[in-house]
Design an enzyme around this catalytic site. Sequence first.
Site: not given
Length: 338
Positions: A115, A199, A202
Site C-alpha cells: 500500500k 487480488k 476496492k
Amino acid sequence: MVTHTARVFSGVQPTGNLHLGNYLGAIKNFVALQETHQCLYCVVDLHAITVFQDPAELRNNTREVAAAFIAAGVDPSQHIIFNQAQVPEHAELAWVLNCVARMGWLNRMTQFKEKAGKDREKASVGLYVYPNLMAADILLYRATHVPVGDDQKQHLELARDIAQKFNNDFDRPDFFPQPEPLIQGPATRVMSLRDGAKKMSKSDPSDLSRITMLDQPDDIARKIRKAKTDPDALPDSVAALEDRPEAANLIGIYAALGAKPLNVVVEQFAGAQFSKLKEELADLAIATIGPIGAEMRKLMDDPASVDVALGDGAARARAIAADVMDEVREAVGFLQAP
Ligand code: AQP
C-alpha cells in the site's frame, strides 16, 4: 489455564466499492458464524482514515458497510454491529499495543509495503501501525475467532504475537487469548476479473476488475462477460486449475456463490468453453448478490435507521470493551480513579 469464551470479531473498512471478494472472503462467513458463536462485526472507520477519506464519503461508506452486513443476513439484535470510532477503547488499546509490538515485526508486513508503494516516506504513520490497531480490535473483546480473507493472514499472526508478548511482559499468562484466523471456503482470495494474478480490490482503478455489492444485474452480467480468460477449454481436475488463474478464479467464485465443493464445479464445466461458465456464473451472481444489493439500497434510503443500529451496537460493544480496558490499565500500571 483459563479457557476464553468463544467469541467472533471481524471488521470491514468503509473505503467504498465493497465487492464480491469482501462478501465471499468475509461477510458471507460472518452470517454463518452467527449460528454457533457470539459475534461482533465492526465497520473499521479508524482503519479507513490511514489513507485520506473525504468526510462525507466516509459517512456514506460507513452506512454502506453496515447495510451490507444487515442485508447479507447479520442480525443486529442477536449480535453486535457497530463502527469503531464510537468505541474509543479501540484507539486506547491500540496505543498500548503500539508500545508492545516491535518495529521489526511491523517491518515484515507485506500489506504496508504494497500500500505504501515506492514512496514510503509519504505514507501515513497510521498505515504503518494499522496491524497494531487490528490487534487491538480483536483483543479488546478477547475474540477467539476472526473470519477474514487470505490477505489478512499475516496481520492475524501478528495479533497472536502481540497478545503473547503482552501476556508475557505483564506476567498474565491467560490475559489475552490467541485469536484463531478463520480463512474458509473456496473463495478466500477472490482475484481481479481483469487479471487472475491480482487480488480483487476496492482501490483497483478498473471498475471492470470487480463486482460491487451495489452493482445492478446488467453490470454484473457485463463485468462477467468481459472477464479475462485463456484460450483453452475448462479443465477436468482441481489440480489442473493451478496454472489457469482466470479459470480458477471464475470456478472458485461459482463454487463459493453456489456453496458447492470446488471439485463438483470443476466436473460440471469440464471441457466446456469459458462462455458457458460465464453465462451460468452471471445468472448465479445476479441471483445471489442482486437481492443483497437491493436490500442494501433500501436500508441506505433510511440512513437514520442504520445509524440507530450502529449506535445501539456500539453501546453493547462498549460494555464489553470498557471492562477489558479497565483490566488492561490495571495490568499496565495506569492509576485509575478509586
Ligand atoms: N479479494 C478478496 N478476496 C477475499 N477476501 C477479501 N477481502 C478483501 N479483499 C478480498 C477480505 O474482506 C475483508 C474486509 O476487507 P477490508 O475492507 O478490511 O480491507 P481491504 O483488504 O483493504 O479490501 P480491499 O478490497 O483489498 O481494499 P484495497 O483496495 O484498499 O486493498 C477482510 O477480511 C479481507 O480479508
